[in-house]
Design a protein around this motif. Structure first.
Motif, PDB file in Angstrom:
ATOM      1  N   MET A 134       0.809  -1.213   0.000  1.00  0.00           N
ATOM      2  CA  MET A 134       0.000   0.000   0.000  1.00  0.00           C
ATOM      3  C   MET A 134       0.851   1.275   0.000  1.00  0.00           C
ATOM      4  O   MET A 134       0.436   2.297  -0.502  1.00  0.00           O
ATOM      5  CB  MET A 134      -0.916   0.028   1.234  1.00  0.00           C
ATOM      6  N   ARG A 135       2.042   1.223   0.608  1.00  0.00           N
ATOM      7  CA  ARG A 135       2.922   2.374   0.696  1.00  0.00           C
ATOM      8  C   ARG A 135       4.361   1.882   0.719  1.00  0.00           C
ATOM      9  O   ARG A 135       4.649   0.851   1.315  1.00  0.00           O
ATOM     10  CB  ARG A 135       2.636   3.162   1.971  1.00  0.00           C
ATOM     11  N   THR A 136       5.256   2.613   0.058  1.00  0.00           N
ATOM     12  CA  THR A 136       6.667   2.237   0.032  1.00  0.00           C
ATOM     13  C   THR A 136       7.504   3.345   0.656  1.00  0.00           C
ATOM     14  O   THR A 136       7.030   4.448   0.891  1.00  0.00           O
ATOM     15  CB  THR A 136       7.151   1.988  -1.405  1.00  0.00           C
ATOM     16  N   GLY A 137       8.760   3.035   0.883  1.00  0.00           N
ATOM     17  CA  GLY A 137       9.697   3.980   1.477  1.00  0.00           C
ATOM     18  C   GLY A 137      10.580   3.231   2.459  1.00  0.00           C
ATOM     19  O   GLY A 137      10.853   2.044   2.285  1.00  0.00           O
ATOM     20  N   ILE A 138      11.018   3.908   3.504  1.00  0.00           N
ATOM     21  CA  ILE A 138      11.799   3.244   4.541  1.00  0.00           C
ATOM     22  C   ILE A 138      10.899   2.236   5.264  1.00  0.00           C
ATOM     23  O   ILE A 138      11.311   1.126   5.573  1.00  0.00           O
ATOM     24  CB  ILE A 138      12.388   4.261   5.524  1.00  0.00           C
ATOM     25  N   ASP A 139       9.662   2.634   5.518  1.00  0.00           N
ATOM     26  CA  ASP A 139       8.656   1.744   6.092  1.00  0.00           C
ATOM     27  C   ASP A 139       7.635   1.410   5.017  1.00  0.00           C
ATOM     28  O   ASP A 139       7.296   2.246   4.190  1.00  0.00           O
ATOM     29  CB  ASP A 139       7.937   2.405   7.268  1.00  0.00           C
ATOM     30  N   PHE A 140       7.162   0.177   5.029  1.00  0.00           N
ATOM     31  CA  PHE A 140       6.152  -0.273   4.072  1.00  0.00           C
ATOM     32  C   PHE A 140       4.845  -0.497   4.800  1.00  0.00           C
ATOM     33  O   PHE A 140       4.835  -0.985   5.930  1.00  0.00           O
ATOM     34  CB  PHE A 140       6.578  -1.605   3.431  1.00  0.00           C
ATOM     35  N   ARG A 141       3.732  -0.167   4.159  1.00  0.00           N
ATOM     36  CA  ARG A 141       2.409  -0.537   4.668  1.00  0.00           C
ATOM     37  C   ARG A 141       1.891  -1.607   3.726  1.00  0.00           C
ATOM     38  O   ARG A 141       1.820  -1.400   2.521  1.00  0.00           O
ATOM     39  CB  ARG A 141       1.464   0.664   4.695  1.00  0.00           C
ATOM     40  N   ARG A 167      11.521  -1.690   5.794  1.00  0.00           N
ATOM     41  CA  ARG A 167      11.914  -2.294   4.518  1.00  0.00           C
ATOM     42  C   ARG A 167      12.759  -3.555   4.724  1.00  0.00           C
ATOM     43  O   ARG A 167      12.500  -4.581   4.108  1.00  0.00           O
ATOM     44  CB  ARG A 167      12.704  -1.284   3.683  1.00  0.00           C
ATOM     45  N   LYS A 168      13.750  -3.479   5.593  1.00  0.00           N
ATOM     46  CA  LYS A 168      14.656  -4.608   5.804  1.00  0.00           C
ATOM     47  C   LYS A 168      13.899  -5.859   6.273  1.00  0.00           C
ATOM     48  O   LYS A 168      14.130  -6.964   5.793  1.00  0.00           O
ATOM     49  CB  LYS A 168      15.702  -4.218   6.845  1.00  0.00           C
ATOM     50  N   LYS A 169      12.994  -5.672   7.204  1.00  0.00           N
ATOM     51  CA  LYS A 169      12.219  -6.790   7.753  1.00  0.00           C
ATOM     52  C   LYS A 169      11.298  -7.383   6.683  1.00  0.00           C
ATOM     53  O   LYS A 169      11.179  -8.602   6.556  1.00  0.00           O
ATOM     54  CB  LYS A 169      11.413  -6.313   8.957  1.00  0.00           C
ATOM     55  N   LEU A 170      10.646  -6.521   5.903  1.00  0.00           N
ATOM     56  CA  LEU A 170       9.743  -7.005   4.854  1.00  0.00           C
ATOM     57  C   LEU A 170      10.512  -7.785   3.791  1.00  0.00           C
ATOM     58  O   LEU A 170      10.076  -8.859   3.379  1.00  0.00           O
ATOM     59  CB  LEU A 170       8.992  -5.844   4.209  1.00  0.00           C
ATOM     60  N   GLU A 171      11.663  -7.267   3.360  1.00  0.00           N
ATOM     61  CA  GLU A 171      12.436  -7.939   2.318  1.00  0.00           C
ATOM     62  C   GLU A 171      12.889  -9.328   2.754  1.00  0.00           C
ATOM     63  O   GLU A 171      12.953 -10.250   1.950  1.00  0.00           O
ATOM     64  CB  GLU A 171      13.630  -7.082   1.903  1.00  0.00           C
TER      65      GLU A 171
END
Length: 68
Positions: free
Chosen positions: A27-34, A48-52
């Motif tokens: 839903m949203r990108t950047g340093i934090d993702f939703r 981002r790191k955790k999601l990847e």
């Protein structure tokens, strides 16, 4: 190098959400993702790191639908 993820991409995570679904929409990108669960529509914020690390594969992206 960070993964190329965009708003609208559908990703499959390694672990399932408690509702039983493992597919999420970005839903949203950047340093934090939703990201939004496609099963129960719950939204979660992740760095981002955790999601990847949690992504198993990218199922669909806007670019593949357009044909680019």
């Amino acid at each position: 190098m960070p993964m190329k993820l965009k708003v609208g991409d559908i990703v499959q995570l390694k672990k399932k959400h408690p509702c039983g679904e493992d597919k999420w929409e970005i839903m949203r990108t950047g340093i934090d993702f939703r990201i939004k669960c496609l099963g129960c529509e719950r939204q979660v914020w992740l760095p981002r790191k955790k999601l990847e690390r949690r992504i198993k594969k990218v199922i669909s992206s806007e670019n593949s639908e357009i044909g680019q």
